[in-house]
Design an enzyme around this catalytic site. Structure first.
Site, PDB file in Angstrom:
ATOM      1  CE  LYS A  54      -2.318  -2.567  -0.660  1.00 50.05           C
ATOM      2  NZ  LYS A  54      -2.475  -4.029  -0.707  1.00 50.05           N
ATOM      3  CG  HIS A 467     -25.446  16.078  -1.824  1.00 47.72           C
ATOM      4  ND1 HIS A 467     -25.213  15.228  -2.887  1.00 47.72           N
ATOM      5  CD2 HIS A 467     -25.459  17.342  -2.324  1.00 47.72           C
ATOM      6  CE1 HIS A 467     -25.113  15.958  -3.999  1.00 47.72           C
ATOM      7  NE2 HIS A 467     -25.254  17.246  -3.691  1.00 47.72           N
TER       8      HIS A 467
END
Ligand SMILES: Cc1cc2nc3c(=O)[nH]c(=O)nc-3n(C[C@H](O)[C@H](O)[C@H](O)COP(=O)(O)OP(=O)(O)OC[C@H]3O[C@@H](n4cnc5c(N)ncnc54)[C@H](O)[C@@H]3O)c2cc1C
Ligand SMILES: *[C@@H]1O[C@H](CO)[C@@H](O)[C@H](O)[C@H]1NC(C)=O
Ligand SMILES: *[C@@H]1O[C@H](CO)[C@@H](O)[C@H](O)[C@H]1NC(C)=O
Ligand SMILES: CC(=O)N[C@H]1CO[C@H](CO)[C@@H](O)[C@@H]1O
Length: 496
Positions: A54, A467
């Site tokens: 990673k 959102h």
């Protein structure tokens, strides 16, 4: 104080993530615990797996982004002459390994786990010997009420392939990033091969996959694999051959003599080609590391090297009976060869030891491939779900959404991606989910947690996401699922 007549309540063989997870939980539950490690602390994941890979992917991903002039231009950015230092990237990975290895070791010491060093083998189901040469039982002896095998796995190298760790290597040497071969063949297009292809191509190497199955990315849901091919393979300097075995691989000398790879057709069994490349990475899977445990002393017969276990990870003898006090977790049992599966199984074993019944639901354990963008999933592929539905007599449906419908992804100009949910439209039960796109590895947990908590789409349709966030991709899936019988009002979330 350990249970009467034993040195310890629990001895764990192998200090990888599995052993670590079990040790920490055991100490928290008040068990007197020791862990034995024959090599460096941290096992595969920390030293030769998840962690360094990673780190390389993080650095390579930045290089890819900053070299992508087109993408940056769309955001109004221009960058000149992006360069990188290969050794600097390799050092980042090595530094991270050392930090995490140190933290892992200290966290066990901190809760009072004894760390014993040397290879361990069984004398009997309550006794290990450790510190002797591998395969012998000449070292010190310790006894415990319970013993967990957490010995993990090693790279599998098929016969005919000669490893020199320089031009022909497995992920072990690949992660050191000693050099950047101009052209690398990667044998195997599973998640390890794919992640390496992402690193290599970002740093300027060309890649050729050699895949024995008739299609690349054989473990993926077919529809996701198709899109992944369009985004992760086709536009990059990657090509592939399928249905071919690399039957003979001979190392070369960097810059002087190429590596040769003999390819054999999987159907006709005939040699069809000899490739010449600068380097060859072998990513053909992993074998359990169970040699030297003296499992004969327990009447245990491994299956292709894996330790046979029941659903609670208790080890079974040749007659299929549970061996009292002996458990096996992680890569060594082969249930699901992932770091977090190993530690979850370890915690589950300890729960059972202290009298709280626990069985891990492997179909609720997420998995991810950390390419750019990422692929993640939980549960079944559509193909597997269809097969199960037919056998067990239920129906499945799928719903899909595109990252192109997500404002956050559009703001990043990284809207290439899709998510897909596989569910039973009668019960709302989810059988699988696949996400390909920006931060897919983080997004999947929403769904895997819901599956683990046995929530159905009837509940999930009424949850709310902020959102604009990528999490709305998952919300779109929940809301897009078509449930038969509508939305029974009694299923509505209670008013608060
Ligand atoms: C390149 C690569 C990338 C990966 N990336 C990811 C990822 O992103 N996410 C993920 O979830 N998984 C990833 N994995 C898989 C993950 O590394 C393994 O699933 C995980 O390490 C298994 O943990 P474990 O505890 O079972 O065994 P291991 O981590 O293999 O640890 C076992 C330990 O036991 C020791 N041991 C063995 N035999 C004995 C003995 N007889 N006596 C004493 N000690 C012994 C070994 O030396 C070793 O330290 C990756 C693997 C690779 C190779
Ligand atoms: C970018 O690299 C090229 C070729 O190496 C060189 O000619 C040019 O001067 C560099 N530009 C900058 C801004 O460094
Ligand atoms: C390659 O490296 C592994 C350890 O990573 C070692 O066990 C093996 O002996 C090495 N092989 C050669 C040929 O150097
Ligand atoms: C949680 C923890 O122990 N973190 C430590 C990990 O190691 C680094 C470097 O050694 C420390 O700075 C952290 O505090």
């Amino acid at each position: 104080m350990a249970a009467a007549n034993y040195d310890y309540d629990l001895i764990i063989i192998g200090a990888g993530v599995g052993g670590h997870g079990a040790a920490i939980h055991a100490a928290e539950c008040g068990l007197k615990t020791a862990i034995v490690e024959g090599d460096v602390m941290g096992g595969t994941c920390v030293n030769r797996g998840c962690v360094p890979s990673k780190a390389l992917l993080a650095a390579a991903g930045r290089v890819r982004d900053m070299k992508n002039a087109d993408h940056l231009k769309h955001l109004g950015i221009t960058v000149d002459n992006v360069s990188f230092d290969r050794q600097g990237i390799a050092d980042h990975a090595e530094d991270l390994v050392q930090t995490i290895r140190g933290n892992l070791t200290r966290s066990m010491e901190g809760v009072g786990v004894d760390i014993l060093t040397g290879n361990a083998g069984f004398v009997d189901n309550h006794t290990i010997s450790y510190g002797g040469a591998p395969g012998t039982i000449t070292g010190g002896k310790k006894t415990a009420k319970h013993i967990i095998i957490a010995t993990g796995s090693k790279p599998f190298v098929p016969p005919g392939i000669e490893i020199d760790n320089k031009t022909v290597f497995t992920s072990d040497a690949g992660l050191k990033l000693d050099w950047l071969p101009p052209w690398v063949a990667i044998i195997g297009s599973g998640y390890i091969g794919l992640e390496f292809s992402d690193v290599y191509t970002a740093l300027g190497s060309d890649v050729t996959f050699i895949e024995a199955m008739p299609m690349i990315m054989p473990g993926f849901d077919r529809e996701i694999a198709k899109l992944a091919e369009r985004v992760l393979i086709s536009p990059r300097n990657i090509d592939y051959v399928t249905n071919k075995f690399a039957t003979k691989v001979t190392p070369g000398i960097p810059g002087e003599k190429p590596v040769t790879i003999e390819l054999t057709d999987a159907t006709t069994k005939e040699v069809v080609d000899v490739m010449e490349v600068d380097a060859c990475m072998v990513a053909t899977g992993r074998s359990p590391y169970t040699a030297g445990l003296n499992l004969d002393n327990l009447k245990v017969e491994t299956q292709r090297g894996f330790v046979p276990t029941n659903e609670k990870c208790q080890v079974l003898d040749t007659d299929g009976n549970v061996i009292e006090g002996v458990w096996c977790i992680g890569d060594a049992n082969g249930k699901l060869m992932l770091a977090h599966a190993a530690s979850t199984q370890g915690i589950s074993c300890v729960e059972n030891m202290v009298g709280r019944e626990n069985v891990v639901n492997h179909e609720a354990i997420p998995a991810a491939c950390f390419t750019h963008p990422e692929v993640s999933f939980v549960g079944l592929t559509e193909e597997q779900a269809k097969e199960r539905a037919e056998k067990e007599g239920f129906t499945i449906a799928t719903c899909k959404t595109s990252f192109k419908a997500n404002s956050k992804a559009l703001a990043e100009k990284e809207a290439e991606g899709m998510a897909k949910l596989i569910y039973d439209p009668k019960t709302g039960k989810m059988y699988g989910a696949w996400i390909f796109g920006l931060h897919a590895a983080d997004l999947v947990h929403e769904i895997s947690n819901a599956i683990n908590n046995e929530q159905t789409l009837y509940d999930l349709k009424f949850t709310t996401k902020a959102h604009p966030t990528l999490s709305e991709v998952v919300e779109e899936l929940y809301r897009g699922a078509h449930l038969e019988g509508g939305m029974p009002s009694q299923k509505l979330a209670p008013a608060r």
